[in-house]
Design a protein around this motif. Structure first.
Motif, mmCIF file in Angstrom:
data_model
loop_
_atom_site.group_PDB
_atom_site.id
_atom_site.type_symbol
_atom_site.label_atom_id
_atom_site.label_comp_id
_atom_site.label_asym_id
_atom_site.label_seq_id
_atom_site.Cartn_x
_atom_site.Cartn_y
_atom_site.Cartn_z
ATOM 1 N N UNK A 181 30.270 105.090 27.194
ATOM 2 C CA UNK A 181 30.061 104.310 28.687
ATOM 3 C C UNK A 181 28.627 104.553 28.924
ATOM 4 N N UNK A 182 28.305 105.616 28.830
ATOM 5 C CA UNK A 182 26.684 105.755 29.250
ATOM 6 C C UNK A 182 25.844 104.852 28.435
ATOM 7 N N UNK A 183 25.891 104.837 26.933
ATOM 8 C CA UNK A 183 25.179 104.166 26.182
ATOM 9 C C UNK A 183 25.270 102.598 26.338
ATOM 10 N N UNK A 184 26.575 102.145 26.600
ATOM 11 C CA UNK A 184 26.479 100.773 26.859
ATOM 12 C C UNK A 184 25.758 100.356 28.402
ATOM 13 N N UNK A 185 25.908 101.391 29.409
ATOM 14 C CA UNK A 185 25.198 101.099 30.450
ATOM 15 C C UNK A 185 23.837 101.070 30.246
ATOM 16 N N UNK A 186 23.311 102.065 29.464
ATOM 17 C CA UNK A 186 21.760 102.118 29.333
ATOM 18 C C UNK A 186 21.429 100.841 28.422
ATOM 19 N N UNK A 187 22.353 100.134 27.423
ATOM 20 C CA UNK A 187 22.104 99.245 26.695
ATOM 21 C C UNK A 187 22.064 97.736 27.930
ATOM 22 N N UNK A 188 22.977 98.005 28.500
ATOM 23 C CA UNK A 188 23.110 96.596 29.705
ATOM 24 C C UNK A 188 21.628 96.853 30.583
ATOM 25 N N UNK A 189 21.168 97.956 30.756
ATOM 26 C CA UNK A 189 19.857 97.992 31.724
ATOM 27 C C UNK A 189 18.909 97.418 30.742
ATOM 28 N N UNK A 190 18.864 97.776 29.539
ATOM 29 C CA UNK A 190 17.747 96.925 28.656
ATOM 30 C C UNK A 190 17.915 95.721 28.539
ATOM 31 N N UNK A 191 18.904 95.373 28.517
ATOM 32 C CA UNK A 191 19.381 93.601 28.591
ATOM 33 C C UNK A 191 18.824 93.141 29.671
ATOM 34 N N UNK A 192 18.949 93.625 30.607
ATOM 35 C CA UNK A 192 18.631 93.249 31.898
ATOM 36 C C UNK A 192 16.828 93.143 32.316
ATOM 37 N N UNK A 193 16.495 94.656 31.805
ATOM 38 C CA UNK A 193 15.148 94.615 32.000
ATOM 39 C C UNK A 193 14.214 93.811 31.050
ATOM 40 N N UNK A 194 14.823 93.612 30.026
ATOM 41 C CA UNK A 194 14.031 92.794 28.902
ATOM 42 C C UNK A 194 14.263 91.201 28.740
ATOM 43 N N UNK A 195 15.175 90.811 29.793
ATOM 44 C CA UNK A 195 15.319 89.480 29.761
ATOM 45 C C UNK A 195 14.066 88.720 30.003
ATOM 46 N N UNK A 196 13.889 87.665 29.061
ATOM 47 C CA UNK A 196 12.399 87.092 29.355
ATOM 48 C C UNK A 196 12.358 86.248 30.425
ATOM 49 N N UNK A 197 11.392 86.324 31.330
ATOM 50 C CA UNK A 197 10.949 85.709 32.678
ATOM 51 C C UNK A 197 9.584 85.321 32.667
ATOM 52 N N UNK A 198 9.094 84.294 33.064
ATOM 53 C CA UNK A 198 7.728 83.810 33.135
ATOM 54 C C UNK A 198 6.744 85.073 33.603
ATOM 55 N N UNK A 199 7.247 85.799 34.498
ATOM 56 C CA UNK A 199 6.420 86.883 34.971
ATOM 57 C C UNK A 199 6.175 87.929 34.100
ATOM 58 N N UNK A 200 7.231 88.137 33.561
ATOM 59 C CA UNK A 200 7.340 89.397 32.333
ATOM 60 C C UNK A 200 6.725 88.972 31.323
ATOM 61 N N UNK A 201 6.895 87.696 30.713
ATOM 62 C CA UNK A 201 6.046 87.458 29.697
ATOM 63 C C UNK A 201 4.682 87.346 29.808
ATOM 64 N N UNK A 202 4.083 86.835 31.195
ATOM 65 C CA UNK A 202 2.590 86.957 31.325
ATOM 66 C C UNK A 202 2.081 88.243 31.607
ATOM 67 N N UNK A 203 2.883 89.175 32.158
ATOM 68 C CA UNK A 203 2.339 90.577 32.148
ATOM 69 C C UNK A 203 2.482 91.349 30.853
ATOM 70 N N UNK A 204 3.562 91.113 29.861
ATOM 71 C CA UNK A 204 3.613 91.712 28.537
ATOM 72 C C UNK A 204 2.604 91.202 27.767
ATOM 73 N N UNK A 205 2.419 89.953 27.826
ATOM 74 C CA UNK A 205 1.290 89.284 26.828
ATOM 75 C C UNK A 205 -0.101 89.458 27.504
ATOM 76 N N UNK A 206 -0.248 89.794 28.511
ATOM 77 C CA UNK A 206 -1.557 89.841 29.284
ATOM 78 C C UNK A 206 -2.188 88.693 29.379
#
Length: 162
Positions: A121-146
């Motif tokens: 259950x904890x493993x799945x919850x952490x996986x969901x956190x990564x799913x959420x935090x890694x979801x591509x957004x314009x801001x995230x793409x701009x920041x990660x690709x500098x």
């Protein structure tokens, strides 16, 4: 023009993330409800205990691998000047990342189903956190690709509906 190609890439990434989550969430949800109900019996076969450790370790390792592999592959985009090439590198790294996250969610689901170990259950919850935090957004793409401001604006424009 590049913006149309970037729009296609962005939309396909968005769809992939949603499809993988739409598969992972209900599967885990059903197993979680089964696990918590206590009165259902699916007559599952007995699996050796070492598989419990393999599933837990494998799921945890996948979480670490997806993070480091994504950032390693993303560094390749820093060598390109052309925005489209940068976005393609980001897209490929992101697709790989989400398939690894999906695989981690499947391991958590299988582990909970067969072993009832709360760690899954904890493993799945952490996986969901990564799913959420890694979801591509314009801001995230701009920041990660500098990206520069002008390039970020192109990504933002490509992310909007036509």
């Amino acid at each position: 023009m590049d913006i149309e190609e970037i729009r296609k890439i962005y939309k396909s990434l968005e769809q992939l993330v949603l499809i993988l989550m739409l598969i992972a969430l209900p599967l885990f949800g059903m197993v979680y409800l089964y696990y918590n109900s206590g009165n259902l019996d699916w007559e599952l076969p007995e699996i050796p205990d070492f598989v419990n450790g393999m599933l837990a370790g494998g799921g945890t390792a996948l979480l670490a691998i997806q993070y480091f592999l994504f950032h390693k592959k993303l560094k390749v985009s820093f060598h390109y000047e052309e925005l489209l090439k940068k976005v393609k590198v980001y897209s490929n790294a992101t697709k790989e990342r989400f398939f690894l996250l999906f695989l981690s969610s499947l391991l958590a689901t299988i582990g909970l189903l067969f072993f009832g170990n709360p760690y899954f259950v904890i493993l799945f919850a952490v996986t969901l956190i990564f799913f959420s935090l890694a979801k591509p957004t314009p801001d995230r793409m701009g920041r990660l690709m500098k990206l520069k401001k002008k390039e970020r604006d192109v990504i933002l424009a490509a992310s909007r509906p036509e």
